[in-house]
Write an enzyme that holds these catalytic residues in place. Sequence first.
Site, PDB file in Angstrom:
ATOM      1  N   THR A 155      25.280  26.541  13.136  1.00  0.00           N
ATOM      2  CA  THR A 155      25.912  27.796  13.543  1.00  0.00           C
ATOM      3  C   THR A 155      26.618  28.488  12.384  1.00  0.00           C
ATOM      4  O   THR A 155      26.502  29.699  12.218  1.00  0.00           O
ATOM      5  CB  THR A 155      26.922  27.533  14.675  1.00  0.00           C
ATOM      6  OG1 THR A 155      26.240  26.914  15.778  1.00  0.00           O
ATOM      7  CG2 THR A 155      27.551  28.829  15.141  1.00  0.00           C
ATOM      8  N   ILE A 165      28.105  28.162   8.070  1.00  0.00           N
ATOM      9  CA  ILE A 165      28.175  27.490   6.779  1.00  0.00           C
ATOM     10  C   ILE A 165      29.618  27.593   6.315  1.00  0.00           C
ATOM     11  O   ILE A 165      30.193  28.682   6.268  1.00  0.00           O
ATOM     12  CB  ILE A 165      27.232  28.125   5.743  1.00  0.00           C
ATOM     13  CG1 ILE A 165      25.790  28.047   6.218  1.00  0.00           C
ATOM     14  CG2 ILE A 165      27.374  27.421   4.389  1.00  0.00           C
ATOM     15  CD1 ILE A 165      24.784  28.663   5.264  1.00  0.00           C
ATOM     16  N   ASP A 218      25.550  15.945   8.234  1.00  0.00           N
ATOM     17  CA  ASP A 218      26.951  16.046   8.668  1.00  0.00           C
ATOM     18  C   ASP A 218      27.427  14.762   9.322  1.00  0.00           C
ATOM     19  O   ASP A 218      28.573  14.337   9.145  1.00  0.00           O
ATOM     20  CB  ASP A 218      27.141  17.242   9.612  1.00  0.00           C
ATOM     21  CG  ASP A 218      26.185  17.232  10.802  1.00  0.00           C
ATOM     22  OD1 ASP A 218      25.165  16.508  10.778  1.00  0.00           O
ATOM     23  OD2 ASP A 218      26.445  17.978  11.768  1.00  0.00           O
ATOM     24  N   THR A 256      34.729  32.286  41.376  1.00  0.00           N
ATOM     25  CA  THR A 256      33.534  31.908  40.612  1.00  0.00           C
ATOM     26  C   THR A 256      33.895  31.546  39.184  1.00  0.00           C
ATOM     27  O   THR A 256      33.426  30.546  38.635  1.00  0.00           O
ATOM     28  CB  THR A 256      32.520  33.067  40.619  1.00  0.00           C
ATOM     29  OG1 THR A 256      32.099  33.310  41.959  1.00  0.00           O
ATOM     30  CG2 THR A 256      31.302  32.730  39.764  1.00  0.00           C
TER      31      THR A 256
END
Length: 259
Positions: A10, A12, A110, A187
């Site tokens: 997602t 850097i 990672d 909801t």
Amino acid sequence: MLLAIDAGNTNIVFALFDGSEIKARWRIATDPRRTADEYVVWLRQLLELNDWKLDSVDAVIIGTVVPRALHNLTVLSEKYFGVTPLVAGRGDAEWGVALDVAQPDTVGADRVLNIIAAHESYKQDIVIIDFGTATTFDVADYDGAYKGGVIAPGINLSLDALVGKTAQLPRIALEAPDDDNVIGRTTESQMLIGIFWGYVGMIEGLVKRTKVQIGRPTKVIATGGLSVLFNEHTDVFDHLESDLTLRGLLILYQRATNS
């Protein structure tokens, strides 16, 4: 100074180390098509805001789970910083830890970096929970060997799927519910309860099962941006380490250069 680059699915993250101290960290959305020239325009401005220049960087190490991003990050290092980067898991920056799993070549950089950094601090069995695009659980033994783990959808990924695959459910902000009530009256509250407390239940359940399987005293370390949020609502974490992957890059660099 060392520029450590953690290229995730997602974002850097670029971190500037002066010795063992992180002096600055910046993040940009991951886009494998982004060129070295585009990176440097962005980075130069950020460096100058802190009274640094491009030549303040004299070493670079890259850890990436996005193979397509590596080329342009390497060009960035060579063209604009004048150094050949170390790449985590390759050459002089080989892991130096056992990957005791069926397919060691498929373990994300990672995850190994997290193991390296955590073992440096905690010389015992460890479970690392990393809240990223995916939520990963990684296990290392008291020798620092990676033994395996779990990959689950990240909480934002789950929320996006829930909203994207339904006709009437609204997009909601991710946050902790106001109280411990698990019977929603609207909801939106029902969605939040399902996502948030569902994740807490998953975390606690998997950690409990993992500890039973390990059968020895085990430290649980959480990292990633959402670890702080979940830490307020569960006692399963022993330590929070927000910069675990970056610390792993620093350790790998130090070992590779004997510095």
